[in-house]
Design an enzyme around this catalytic site. Structure first.
Site, mmCIF file in Angstrom:
data_model
loop_
_atom_site.group_PDB
_atom_site.id
_atom_site.type_symbol
_atom_site.label_atom_id
_atom_site.label_comp_id
_atom_site.label_asym_id
_atom_site.label_seq_id
_atom_site.Cartn_x
_atom_site.Cartn_y
_atom_site.Cartn_z
ATOM 1 N N HIS A 12 0.825 -1.221 0.000
ATOM 2 C CA HIS A 12 0.000 0.000 0.000
ATOM 3 C C HIS A 12 0.858 1.270 0.000
ATOM 4 O O HIS A 12 0.495 2.280 0.601
ATOM 5 C CB HIS A 12 -0.999 -0.015 1.168
ATOM 6 N N HIS A 59 -1.945 4.741 9.633
ATOM 7 C CA HIS A 59 -0.644 5.407 9.810
ATOM 8 C C HIS A 59 -0.850 6.718 10.556
ATOM 9 O O HIS A 59 -0.554 7.801 10.041
ATOM 10 C CB HIS A 59 0.003 5.654 8.447
ATOM 11 N N HIS A 193 10.591 -3.248 3.428
ATOM 12 C CA HIS A 193 10.940 -1.826 3.381
ATOM 13 C C HIS A 193 11.284 -1.303 4.764
ATOM 14 O O HIS A 193 10.797 -1.793 5.773
ATOM 15 C CB HIS A 193 9.835 -0.986 2.737
ATOM 16 N N GLU A 240 4.652 -5.112 8.462
ATOM 17 C CA GLU A 240 3.287 -4.991 7.920
ATOM 18 C C GLU A 240 2.806 -6.291 7.281
ATOM 19 O O GLU A 240 1.607 -6.553 7.209
ATOM 20 C CB GLU A 240 3.233 -3.863 6.875
HETATM 21 FE FE LIG Z 1 2.204 1.173 5.673
#
Ligand SMILES: [Fe+2]
Length: 305
Positions: A12, A59, A193, A240
Site C-alpha cells: 500500500h 498510519h 521496506h 506490515e
Molecule cells: Fe504502511
C-alpha cells in the site's frame, strides 16, 4: 450463507497513491508498477465481490499514539479518506457494511477473540491505495468494504499466529451470516521496506518471494515466524506483512494461486501482490431463488432488531 471466495494481498505504498492522484501513472517508472495490476483489475471486475474485508494498518490518520487498538473493526456505514503526508486522497468515501461488520464483531468476540468495535473512523492510504490497484479509480467504489485496522506501528504488534487465527475466526463469522454474499478478503502492507535509520531503503527480494511462496503453499510456516525475523530480513516496516496472514487464515488450507506480481523498487519499497482463490467453491455467482434471498434478508433484519 455468505462465504469467502478469495484473498488478495497488495502493498500500500503511499507514493503509489500520489502517482495516481497526480496523473503520473503513464511515466515509465510508475507504468512498471501499475501494469502489474491490470490483470488483477480484470479479475476483480469479473469476480464482482459483494463485500470486501480489508485488513490494513492505520498510519496515525485515524488513531494517534494515545490509543492504538491491536485489531479495530470498522462497523460504520462509511469511512471518509484521511492521510498523513500528502493529506486526504481524492478518492471516494468507502461505504461499509454495518450489518455484516456487526455480525463479525459479535461472532468473533463471543468466540473469545477480542476486537475493538469502531463506529467512526477515517481510512488512509493503507486501505485506499490497494483499492485503486484492484478497482481502478471509479467515482464510487463498486462494493462495500469492511476495514479491519491492525496495529503494526507501535510495539507490540500481534503475532503471525494470532493474525492467522483471526482470519479463521472471521471466516467462521462470515459463513454464519445468512445472506448470500461473496466476500473477498484483502490483506495490505509490505513488502520489505524500511523508511528510516541506517538501513533505510532496505529491500530483500529473496525474502519477499519466499514469503509469497509460503503464503500460497505453506502458510503455517509463516505463522511461526517471530517479529524479529520480519524486522531483520524485511526491514522495520516489513512487519506490515504479518497482516497478510489474516487474509490467509480466512482461506482454505489449499488454495489456487490465481496471479502474482512483484517489482522493485516503488518509492523505497518492494511491491508485492498475490491473488489466492478457494478451490472448493467456484468464484462464479450461483443463482439464488428470489424467495431464498428475501428469507435471508428477513433473517438479517430479525438479527438486527
Ligand atoms: Fe504502511
Amino acid at each position: 450463507m455468505a462465504r469467502i471466495i478469495a484473498g488478495v494481498t497488495s502493498s500500500h505504498v503511499p507514493a503509489i497513491g500520489a502517482a495516481i492522484d497526480n496523473h503520473r501513472t503513464e511515466e515509465p517508472y510508475w507504468k512498471r508498477v501499475f501494469s502489474g495490476f491490470e490483470k488483477s483489475k480484470e479479475w476483480m471486475a469479473k469476480v464482482k465481490p459483494d463485500v470486501c474485508i480489508a485488513v490494513y494498518n492505520d498510519h496515525a490518520s485515524a488513531f494517534s499514539v494515545e490509543i492504538v487498538p491491536t485489531f479495530a473493526l470498522g462497523c460504520a456505514a462509511e469511512f471518509p479518506p484521511a492521510d498523513e503526508g500528502w493529506g486526504p486522497r481524492p478518492v471516494p468515501v468507502v461505504k461499509g457494511h454495518p450489518q455484516l461488520a456487526a455480525h463479525i464483531a459479535q461472532s468473533v468476540i463471543l468466540d473469545e477473540f477480542d476486537l475493538t468495535v469502531v463506529n467512526k473512523m477515517e481510512v488512509d492510504h493503507g486501505l485506499t491505495v490497494p483499492m485503486n490497484l484492484l478497482f481502478g479509480s471509479p467515482k464510487e467504489w463498486p462494493c462495500p468494504v469492511i476495514p479491519l485496522a491492525v496495529n503494526v506501528v507501535l510495539y507490540p504488534p500481534p503475532t503471525g499466529h494470532r493474525c492467522f487465527m483471526l482470519g479463521r475466526a472471521i471466516r467462521k463469522a462470515v459463513e454464519s451470516y445468512p445472506e448470500d454474499l461473496r466476500v473477498v478478503m484483502m490483506g495490505t502492507g509490505g513488502m520489505s521496506h524500511q523508511i528510516s535509520g541506517p538501513r533505510a531503503g532496505l529491500i530483500n527480494s529473496k525474502f519477499d518471494k519466499a514469503f509469497l511462496d509460503n503464503l500460497s503453499k505453506d502458510p503455517k510456516k509463516l505463522m511461526r515466524m517471530p517479529h524479529i525475523d520480519y524486522m531483520r530480513e524485511a526491514g522495520a516496516e516489513g512487519i506490515e506483512m504479518v497482516m497478510w496472514l489474516v487474509m490467509r487464515g480466512a482461506l482454505d488450507d489449499k488454495v489456487d494461486e490465481v496471479y502474482r506480481f512483484y517489482t522493485v523498487p516503488a518509492s523505497n519499497t518492494a511491491v508485492g501482490h498475490i491473488i489466492l482463490a478457494n478451490r472448493a467453491k467456484s468464484a462464479k455467482r450461483k443463482p439464488v431463488a428470489k424467495h431464498k434471498r428475501a428469507a435471508a434478508r428477513a433473517k438479517v433484519d430479525r438479527i438486527r432488531s
